[in-house]
Design an enzyme around this catalytic site. Sequence first.
Site, mmCIF file in Angstrom:
data_model
loop_
_atom_site.group_PDB
_atom_site.id
_atom_site.type_symbol
_atom_site.label_atom_id
_atom_site.label_comp_id
_atom_site.label_asym_id
_atom_site.label_seq_id
_atom_site.Cartn_x
_atom_site.Cartn_y
_atom_site.Cartn_z
ATOM 1 N N GLY A 177 0.831 -1.192 0.000
ATOM 2 C CA GLY A 177 0.000 0.000 0.000
ATOM 3 C C GLY A 177 0.867 1.244 0.000
ATOM 4 O O GLY A 177 1.792 1.371 0.799
ATOM 5 N N TYR A 187 12.332 1.407 -0.091
ATOM 6 C CA TYR A 187 13.445 1.153 -1.005
ATOM 7 C C TYR A 187 12.992 0.223 -2.128
ATOM 8 O O TYR A 187 11.983 -0.482 -2.022
ATOM 9 C CB TYR A 187 14.620 0.522 -0.263
ATOM 10 C CG TYR A 187 14.401 -0.941 0.082
ATOM 11 C CD1 TYR A 187 14.834 -1.946 -0.791
ATOM 12 C CD2 TYR A 187 13.748 -1.319 1.245
ATOM 13 C CE1 TYR A 187 14.622 -3.288 -0.493
ATOM 14 C CE2 TYR A 187 13.535 -2.647 1.550
ATOM 15 C CZ TYR A 187 13.976 -3.635 0.675
ATOM 16 O OH TYR A 187 13.749 -4.949 0.970
ATOM 17 N N ILE A 238 -2.152 9.767 6.038
ATOM 18 C CA ILE A 238 -1.777 10.169 4.687
ATOM 19 C C ILE A 238 -2.953 9.888 3.748
ATOM 20 O O ILE A 238 -3.471 8.775 3.699
ATOM 21 C CB ILE A 238 -0.532 9.411 4.196
ATOM 22 C CG1 ILE A 238 0.668 9.668 5.113
ATOM 23 C CG2 ILE A 238 -0.206 9.790 2.744
ATOM 24 C CD1 ILE A 238 1.158 11.085 5.115
ATOM 25 N N TYR A 472 10.184 -2.812 8.451
ATOM 26 C CA TYR A 472 10.209 -4.203 8.926
ATOM 27 C C TYR A 472 10.014 -4.177 10.437
ATOM 28 O O TYR A 472 10.890 -4.569 11.206
ATOM 29 C CB TYR A 472 11.535 -4.883 8.573
ATOM 30 C CG TYR A 472 11.803 -5.020 7.091
ATOM 31 C CD1 TYR A 472 10.759 -5.033 6.171
ATOM 32 C CD2 TYR A 472 13.095 -5.135 6.600
ATOM 33 C CE1 TYR A 472 11.006 -5.153 4.811
ATOM 34 C CE2 TYR A 472 13.354 -5.261 5.244
ATOM 35 C CZ TYR A 472 12.302 -5.261 4.352
ATOM 36 O OH TYR A 472 12.557 -5.384 3.009
#
Length: 536
Positions: A177, A187, A238, A472
Amino acid sequence: MMLPNSLLFLFLLLSSSLAHSPSSKQDMFIQCLEYHSKVSIPFSTTFFTPNSSAFTTILTSTADNLRYIIPSVPKPEFIFTPTHDSQVQAAVICTKQLGIHLRVRSGGHDYEGLSYVSQIETPFIVVDLAKLRSVNVDIQQNSAWIQAGATMGEVYYRIAEKSGTHGFPAGVCTSLGVGGHITGGAYGTMMRKYGLAADNVVDARIVYVNGGNLDRETMGEDLFWAIRGGGGASFGIILWWKIKLVPVPSSVTVFTVARTWEQGGTKLLHRWQQVAATKLDEDLFLRVIIQLTSDSKSGNKTVATLYQGQFLGGVERLLQVMQTGFPELSLTQKDCTETTWIKSVLYLANYPSGTQPEILLQGKSTTKIYFKAKSDFVKDPIPETGLEGLRKRLIKETTPLIIWTPYGGMMSNISESAIPFPHRKILFKIQYLTIWQAANQNEEKHIDWIRKLYSYMAPYVTMFPRQAYVNYRDLDLGINKKNNTSVIEASAWGKRYFKDNFNRLIEIKTKVDPENFFRHEQSIPPLPLPPRRTRN
């Protein structure tokens, strides 16, 4: 005397409660949404309680880690799937007014399930942004406005639909997402050429703690800095990202070369550490996937290393780059496939050969598994003795997976404080995973294994702090406490994710959300509020 809108709503809600006796906060929340939303809300298709037939389907739709949807894990009181920006604003206003704990989900990829599970604070609700997924690409301006509920696969497809020579440097996994992905830095295979996705964000829209809808100008540069790498769900919700597109060549080359440990795996992996970040052309991204396989001769378990690459150019130049920088891999033309950028996305996301790009519009994860993950960053090559110890530990686990991602190139040229993501002067990042297929497959054993592996790797990775990647998430590093968020205790994980940037994130959090409305197990804590003065 005119009442402020918030007081007027509470007065009307109280009057309605006395007249109609709503059975729960669900009813009050719905009434509040109707009052504050600028557009009508089709509640039958946007509001789901545990009694709704679609509740479980919606809850599990984007939950990638099956550990967090088993029956014993807390479930939300209800799920709201807004269809308009103003409904997200209304949801923030209403949860705040009614004292309801809020979790927000855009793609569901957070490793510890924090966007749809709260294990420290119940009851809670989930606002799922899956229906807010517009992607508006403007090739003339080299930009795109993307809603938070879109997946990276949809973004890649819509860019390629408009141009064969534009792309965006974000994640390999196409079901990520957009909303949450970029908040952690994000990244991908073009990071060595163009940096992170968050490095290429030029504007955003966010719902602030008071329900306002802010863009870069109205939120200010401090908050705009914080949301680009400071982790999700700490500062607001957001709604949109505006991204800067990057040029890609019409021909891109991909390859995967497999080598087992018996085929000189130790020396090859040691050599990769010496060249992948510092010696190879920034057009080349060459990661290593380490997993178990069966030896072709003995049939015994062995460790395989898959060298998987994407090169922004044709095969001929790639072979020259590899011959100069990493001849030990013995890459040949037969190993390589020259293709388009969008088809290289499919290749690296492990879609079957021949899959058409339209599959990216499905916006769905192709794998749902039980797993536990951890991360590390490496600044100096791990010696061969360390690699041999790693091999011995991998052999003992059922389904381990380790991914080494090279840094260097543009990543080394960007300041550690440019955005909250601080991991710049790095050789490579390590992602550790242990995977199992069923809830009853001895979860404790697998988690114990990865914790011991993580302990073993300590001498070979960054120290003071031992860095970790916020996308992570790893709750082993520490968690916030309900109603008692300690900045000192949060530093245990905050310094690992953000290094010294954590201090600035705390300052911004204190400024924009001093009462800590947006919170979860590893959200940025505000500084304590000063004690209220009491009159004698």
